[in-house]
Enzyme design. Structure first.
Site, PDB file in Angstrom:
ATOM      1  N   ASP A  17      44.800  46.332  35.085  1.00  0.00           N
ATOM      2  CA  ASP A  17      43.433  46.299  34.302  1.00  0.00           C
ATOM      3  C   ASP A  17      42.691  47.051  34.673  1.00  0.00           C
ATOM      4  O   ASP A  17      41.834  47.215  33.941  1.00  0.00           O
ATOM      5  CB  ASP A  17      43.180  44.462  34.390  1.00  0.00           C
ATOM      6  CG  ASP A  17      42.700  44.436  36.033  1.00  0.00           C
ATOM      7  OD1 ASP A  17      42.957  45.177  36.865  1.00  0.00           O
ATOM      8  OD2 ASP A  17      42.179  42.958  36.283  1.00  0.00           O
ATOM      9  N   SER A  18      42.867  48.072  35.435  1.00  0.00           N
ATOM     10  CA  SER A  18      42.058  49.480  35.764  1.00  0.00           C
ATOM     11  C   SER A  18      41.970  50.002  34.378  1.00  0.00           C
ATOM     12  O   SER A  18      41.311  51.021  34.343  1.00  0.00           O
ATOM     13  CB  SER A  18      42.652  50.193  36.906  1.00  0.00           C
ATOM     14  OG  SER A  18      44.208  50.379  36.617  1.00  0.00           O
TER      15      SER A  18
ATOM     16  N   GLU B 111      44.602  45.706  48.779  1.00  0.00           N
ATOM     17  CA  GLU B 111      43.611  46.639  48.423  1.00  0.00           C
ATOM     18  C   GLU B 111      42.546  46.818  49.457  1.00  0.00           C
ATOM     19  O   GLU B 111      42.018  45.998  49.668  1.00  0.00           O
ATOM     20  CB  GLU B 111      43.253  46.596  46.921  1.00  0.00           C
ATOM     21  CG  GLU B 111      42.299  47.703  46.485  1.00  0.00           C
ATOM     22  CD  GLU B 111      42.048  47.752  44.998  1.00  0.00           C
ATOM     23  OE1 GLU B 111      42.724  46.790  44.224  1.00  0.00           O
ATOM     24  OE2 GLU B 111      41.257  48.464  44.489  1.00  0.00           O
TER      25      GLU B 111
ATOM     26  N   LYS C 260      50.909  40.476  37.690  1.00  0.00           N
ATOM     27  CA  LYS C 260      50.164  40.443  38.775  1.00  0.00           C
ATOM     28  C   LYS C 260      48.832  39.500  38.669  1.00  0.00           C
ATOM     29  O   LYS C 260      48.122  39.845  37.360  1.00  0.00           O
ATOM     30  CB  LYS C 260      49.812  41.623  39.275  1.00  0.00           C
ATOM     31  CG  LYS C 260      48.879  42.029  40.390  1.00  0.00           C
ATOM     32  CD  LYS C 260      49.237  43.282  40.956  1.00  0.00           C
ATOM     33  CE  LYS C 260      48.169  44.429  40.386  1.00  0.00           C
ATOM     34  NZ  LYS C 260      46.859  43.952  40.283  1.00  0.00           N
TER      35      LYS C 260
ATOM     36  N   GLU D 224      45.147  38.019  41.014  1.00  0.00           N
ATOM     37  CA  GLU D 224      44.413  38.515  42.114  1.00  0.00           C
ATOM     38  C   GLU D 224      43.806  36.971  42.852  1.00  0.00           C
ATOM     39  O   GLU D 224      43.474  36.096  42.148  1.00  0.00           O
ATOM     40  CB  GLU D 224      43.231  38.876  41.767  1.00  0.00           C
ATOM     41  CG  GLU D 224      43.402  40.668  41.156  1.00  0.00           C
ATOM     42  CD  GLU D 224      42.021  41.170  40.803  1.00  0.00           C
ATOM     43  OE1 GLU D 224      40.828  40.898  41.180  1.00  0.00           O
ATOM     44  OE2 GLU D 224      42.412  42.331  40.204  1.00  0.00           O
TER      45      GLU D 224
ATOM     46  N   ASP E 161      49.167  43.488  34.732  1.00  0.00           N
ATOM     47  CA  ASP E 161      47.925  42.598  35.164  1.00  0.00           C
ATOM     48  C   ASP E 161      47.342  41.587  34.274  1.00  0.00           C
ATOM     49  O   ASP E 161      47.230  41.878  32.983  1.00  0.00           O
ATOM     50  CB  ASP E 161      46.837  43.585  35.331  1.00  0.00           C
ATOM     51  CG  ASP E 161      46.744  43.936  37.021  1.00  0.00           C
ATOM     52  OD1 ASP E 161      47.204  43.235  37.677  1.00  0.00           O
ATOM     53  OD2 ASP E 161      45.855  44.821  37.185  1.00  0.00           O
TER      54      ASP E 161
HETATM   55  O1  KIV Z   1      44.338  47.529  38.010  1.00  0.00           O
HETATM   56  C1  KIV Z   1      45.112  48.324  38.932  1.00  0.00           C
HETATM   57  O2  KIV Z   1      45.284  49.525  38.558  1.00  0.00           O
HETATM   58  C2  KIV Z   1      45.409  47.795  40.241  1.00  0.00           C
HETATM   59  C3  KIV Z   1      46.023  48.722  41.193  1.00  0.00           C
HETATM   60  C4  KIV Z   1      44.886  49.337  41.868  1.00  0.00           C
HETATM   61  C5  KIV Z   1      46.521  48.176  42.215  1.00  0.00           C
HETATM   62  O3  KIV Z   1      45.463  46.555  40.349  1.00  0.00           O
END
Ligand code: KIV
Length: 274
Positions: A53-54, A191, A122, A124, A92
């Site tokens: 989600d980056s 992280e 994924k 959190e 994510d």
């Molecule tokens: O969103 C993302 O890119 C991430 C990575 C930094 C692990 O969660």
């Protein structure tokens, strides 16, 4: 549980990652957000491709991960899926798509798998509620990678800092890591965690922790592709190594193009149809 990430029998699966941990082989993971980069990243041998989600910051220009929507993630993950043949593809779940209720989490994670062809999601956090959500997702057949330490979706409550340095930090992180493992997560991202703490967590789990800013003691590493390629030039945290300078290279190439167009040097005869 073993999940095939690619059409061929040689794709990386969740089982592959666990076996790599057992054999002491390091796992290389990277983000990707579009078809072309996904193809390059996959062809170069990356084990896990994460549609992180980056995306919100790196591609869409927001200043945190919070605004990205499930539809944004699905749109980009579908493009990435078309470029990935071998790697395990993980997507994510964005902010508030899995925290409100476990039913919503199943519905949203299910959409990701059904509509993108990804192998896993994924999410959190390591609270008992998140562990219960992981358990429910795994129960219905959705593999989950967990994410502990600095969790960017909580930036407004925890800030952006190394996690686990406080008194009892190691114990807290160990408890969260064991909780997500016990709930059925096949891997966990750590992280911004001090190296010795990440190494202790790694040694205590049978699933592979993948670190970002968590030192060399993890079973694997993940970086944001645009950061390690040097495309995100203003972002220079201590943990980041730039393996390329594509920001500089892009500016030079585009500058050369603009100059050539303005001077009339491009297009030349060889670029012109008779
Ligand atoms: O969103 C993302 O890119 C991430 C990575 C930094 C692990 O969660």
């Amino acid at each position: 549980m073993s999940v095939q990430s690619a059409g061929s029998g040689r794709g990386v699966t969740t089982t592959t990652l666990r076996e790599m941990k057992r054999r002491g082989e390091k796992i290389a993971a990277l983000t990707a957000y579009d078809y072309l980069f996904a193809r390059l990243v996959d062809e170069a041998g990356t084990d896990v491709v994460l549609v992180g989600d980056s995306l919100a910051q790196v591609v869409l220009g927001y200043d945190s991960t919070l605004p990205v929507t499930l539809d944004d993630m699905i749109h980009h993950a579908r493009a990435v899926r078309r470029g990935v043949r071998r790697a395990l593809l993980v997507v994510d779940l964005p902010f508030l798509t899995y925290q409100v209720s476990r039913e919503e989490a199943i519905r949203n994670a299910g959409r990701v798998l059904k509509e993108t062809g990804a192998a896993a999601v994924k999410l959190e956090g390591g609270s008992p509620e998140i562990a219960d959500t992981i358990r429910d997702l795994v129960r219905v057949g959705i593999p989950v990678m967990a994410h502990l330490g600095f969790t960017p979706q909580s930036v407004n409550t925890i800030g952006t800092r190394v996690q686990g340095r406080e008194a009892g930090g190691l114990e807290r992180l160990l408890a969260e890591a064991r909780a997500v493992e016990e709930a059925g997560a096949f891997s966990v991202v750590l992280e911004l965690v001090p190296g010795p703490i990440a190494a202790a967590v790694t040694a205590s789990l049978s699933i592979p922790p993948i670190g970002i800013g968590a030192g060399a003691g993890c079973d694997g590493q993940v970086l944001v592709l645009h950061d390690m390629l040097g495309l995100n030039e203003g972002f220079t945290p201590r943990f980041l190594r730039r393996f390329g300078e594509l920001g500089e290279a892009t500016r030079a190439a585009v500058g050369g193009y603009v100059e050539a167009v303005r001077s009339g040097e491009y297009p030349a005869a060889e670029h012109t149809f008779e």
